[in-house]
Design a protein around this motif. Structure first.
Motif, PDB file in Angstrom:
ATOM      1  N   THR A   1      -8.388  -4.172 -13.203  1.00  0.00           N
ATOM      2  CA  THR A   1      -7.540  -3.564 -12.172  1.00  0.00           C
ATOM      3  C   THR A   1      -7.415  -2.065 -12.408  1.00  0.00           C
ATOM      4  N   ALA A   2      -7.290  -1.662 -13.656  1.00  0.00           N
ATOM      5  CA  ALA A   2      -7.238  -0.234 -13.969  1.00  0.00           C
ATOM      6  C   ALA A   2      -8.536   0.448 -13.532  1.00  0.00           C
ATOM      7  N   LEU A   3      -9.663  -0.146 -13.853  1.00  0.00           N
ATOM      8  CA  LEU A   3     -10.953   0.431 -13.465  1.00  0.00           C
ATOM      9  C   LEU A   3     -11.093   0.512 -11.945  1.00  0.00           C
ATOM     10  N   GLU A   4     -10.699  -0.528 -11.247  1.00  0.00           N
ATOM     11  CA  GLU A   4     -10.789  -0.544  -9.784  1.00  0.00           C
ATOM     12  C   GLU A   4      -9.908   0.523  -9.146  1.00  0.00           C
ATOM     13  N   ASN A   5      -8.884   0.951  -9.862  1.00  0.00           N
ATOM     14  CA  ASN A   5      -7.984   1.981  -9.345  1.00  0.00           C
ATOM     15  C   ASN A   5      -8.292   3.355  -9.915  1.00  0.00           C
ATOM     16  N   GLY A   6      -9.483   3.495 -10.522  1.00  0.00           N
ATOM     17  CA  GLY A   6      -9.942   4.795 -10.994  1.00  0.00           C
ATOM     18  C   GLY A   6      -9.253   5.280 -12.255  1.00  0.00           C
ATOM     19  N   LEU A   7      -8.837   4.340 -13.112  1.00  0.00           N
ATOM     20  CA  LEU A   7      -8.151   4.718 -14.346  1.00  0.00           C
ATOM     21  C   LEU A   7      -8.992   4.389 -15.569  1.00  0.00           C
TER      22      LEU A   7
ATOM     23  N   TYR B   1      -4.584   4.172 -19.722  1.00  0.00           N
ATOM     24  CA  TYR B   1      -3.612   3.532 -18.833  1.00  0.00           C
ATOM     25  C   TYR B   1      -2.705   2.579 -19.612  1.00  0.00           C
ATOM     26  N   LEU B   2      -3.298   1.687 -20.394  1.00  0.00           N
ATOM     27  CA  LEU B   2      -2.489   0.715 -21.148  1.00  0.00           C
ATOM     28  C   LEU B   2      -1.612   1.414 -22.184  1.00  0.00           C
ATOM     29  N   THR B   3      -2.125   2.450 -22.810  1.00  0.00           N
ATOM     30  CA  THR B   3      -1.323   3.217 -23.767  1.00  0.00           C
ATOM     31  C   THR B   3      -0.126   3.841 -23.058  1.00  0.00           C
ATOM     32  N   HIS B   4      -0.356   4.404 -21.881  1.00  0.00           N
ATOM     33  CA  HIS B   4       0.729   5.000 -21.098  1.00  0.00           C
ATOM     34  C   HIS B   4       1.785   3.945 -20.758  1.00  0.00           C
ATOM     35  N   VAL B   5       1.346   2.798 -20.258  1.00  0.00           N
ATOM     36  CA  VAL B   5       2.278   1.740 -19.866  1.00  0.00           C
ATOM     37  C   VAL B   5       3.110   1.277 -21.059  1.00  0.00           C
ATOM     38  N   PHE B   6       2.468   0.979 -22.171  1.00  0.00           N
ATOM     39  CA  PHE B   6       3.203   0.479 -23.331  1.00  0.00           C
ATOM     40  C   PHE B   6       4.133   1.540 -23.915  1.00  0.00           C
ATOM     41  N   THR B   7       3.715   2.795 -23.875  1.00  0.00           N
ATOM     42  CA  THR B   7       4.576   3.883 -24.362  1.00  0.00           C
ATOM     43  C   THR B   7       5.804   4.026 -23.483  1.00  0.00           C
ATOM     44  N   GLN B   8       5.617   3.973 -22.167  1.00  0.00           N
ATOM     45  CA  GLN B   8       6.747   4.099 -21.254  1.00  0.00           C
ATOM     46  C   GLN B   8       7.732   2.950 -21.424  1.00  0.00           C
ATOM     47  N   ILE B   9       7.220   1.748 -21.590  1.00  0.00           N
ATOM     48  CA  ILE B   9       8.087   0.587 -21.788  1.00  0.00           C
ATOM     49  C   ILE B   9       8.862   0.718 -23.095  1.00  0.00           C
ATOM     50  N   GLN B  10       8.201   1.192 -24.131  1.00  0.00           N
ATOM     51  CA  GLN B  10       8.847   1.345 -25.430  1.00  0.00           C
ATOM     52  C   GLN B  10       9.935   2.418 -25.386  1.00  0.00           C
ATOM     53  N   ARG B  11       9.692   3.494 -24.671  1.00  0.00           N
ATOM     54  CA  ARG B  11      10.653   4.599 -24.601  1.00  0.00           C
ATOM     55  C   ARG B  11      11.831   4.312 -23.679  1.00  0.00           C
ATOM     56  N   ASN B  12      11.599   3.531 -22.632  1.00  0.00           N
ATOM     57  CA  ASN B  12      12.612   3.331 -21.613  1.00  0.00           C
ATOM     58  C   ASN B  12      12.528   1.904 -21.085  1.00  0.00           C
ATOM     59  N   GLU B  13      13.443   1.066 -21.493  1.00  0.00           N
ATOM     60  CA  GLU B  13      13.423  -0.326 -21.064  1.00  0.00           C
ATOM     61  C   GLU B  13      13.681  -0.482 -19.566  1.00  0.00           C
TER      62      GLU B  13
ATOM     63  N   PRO C   1      -1.135   0.316 -11.573  1.00  0.00           N
ATOM     64  CA  PRO C   1      -2.328   1.172 -11.593  1.00  0.00           C
ATOM     65  C   PRO C   1      -2.489   2.063 -10.374  1.00  0.00           C
ATOM     66  N   TRP C   2      -1.931   1.699  -9.264  1.00  0.00           N
ATOM     67  CA  TRP C   2      -2.073   2.493  -8.036  1.00  0.00           C
ATOM     68  C   TRP C   2      -0.899   3.429  -7.806  1.00  0.00           C
ATOM     69  N   ALA C   3       0.002   3.545  -8.768  1.00  0.00           N
ATOM     70  CA  ALA C   3       1.163   4.428  -8.632  1.00  0.00           C
ATOM     71  C   ALA C   3       0.716   5.880  -8.490  1.00  0.00           C
ATOM     72  N   GLU C   4       1.308   6.563  -7.525  1.00  0.00           N
ATOM     73  CA  GLU C   4       0.957   7.966  -7.285  1.00  0.00           C
ATOM     74  C   GLU C   4       1.327   8.864  -8.460  1.00  0.00           C
ATOM     75  N   GLU C   5       2.365   8.501  -9.209  1.00  0.00           N
ATOM     76  CA  GLU C   5       2.816   9.343 -10.319  1.00  0.00           C
ATOM     77  C   GLU C   5       2.076   9.070 -11.635  1.00  0.00           C
ATOM     78  N   MET C   6       0.935   8.379 -11.561  1.00  0.00           N
ATOM     79  CA  MET C   6       0.152   8.118 -12.768  1.00  0.00           C
ATOM     80  C   MET C   6      -0.352   9.448 -13.337  1.00  0.00           C
ATOM     81  N   PRO C   7      -0.157   9.683 -14.640  1.00  0.00           N
ATOM     82  CA  PRO C   7      -0.600  10.951 -15.243  1.00  0.00           C
ATOM     83  C   PRO C   7      -2.117  11.153 -15.102  1.00  0.00           C
ATOM     84  N   THR C   8      -2.509  12.403 -14.978  1.00  0.00           N
ATOM     85  CA  THR C   8      -3.933  12.704 -14.788  1.00  0.00           C
ATOM     86  C   THR C   8      -4.791  12.303 -15.984  1.00  0.00           C
TER      87      THR C   8
END
Length: 71
Positions: free
Chosen positions: A20-26, A31-43, A52-59
């Motif tokens: 899914t990440a690949l299909e969305n150009g990630l 991508y997975l590192t970003h997701v797990f880091t965000q979850i760890q920092r902010n529940e 994966p299709w979120a507009e605010e995904m970091p470049t």
């Protein structure tokens, strides 16, 4: 990991996330590192911002345009 039904289910979930990440150009690892880091920092991170299709995904998570459009 694949020798049990639960191992196969876990493997298919991870494979699905990667595809899914690949299909969305990630880049899957970034991508997975970003997701797990965000979850760890902010529940209470909004789940929509982690999709994966979120507009605010970091470049740094995005594939270069020429690679993302090759299919």
């Amino acid at each position: 990991m694949w020798s049990t039904p639960s191992g196969a289910k876990s493997s298919s979930a991870i494979y699905s996330l990667i595809q899914t990440a690949l299909e969305n150009g990630l880049k899957p690892l970034e991508y997975l590192t970003h997701v797990f880091t965000q979850i760890q920092r902010n529940e209470e991170v909004p789940i929509q911002s982690l999709l994966p299709w979120a507009e605010e995904m970091p470049t740094h998570c995005k594939l270069p345009q020429d690679v993302a459009t090759e299919k």
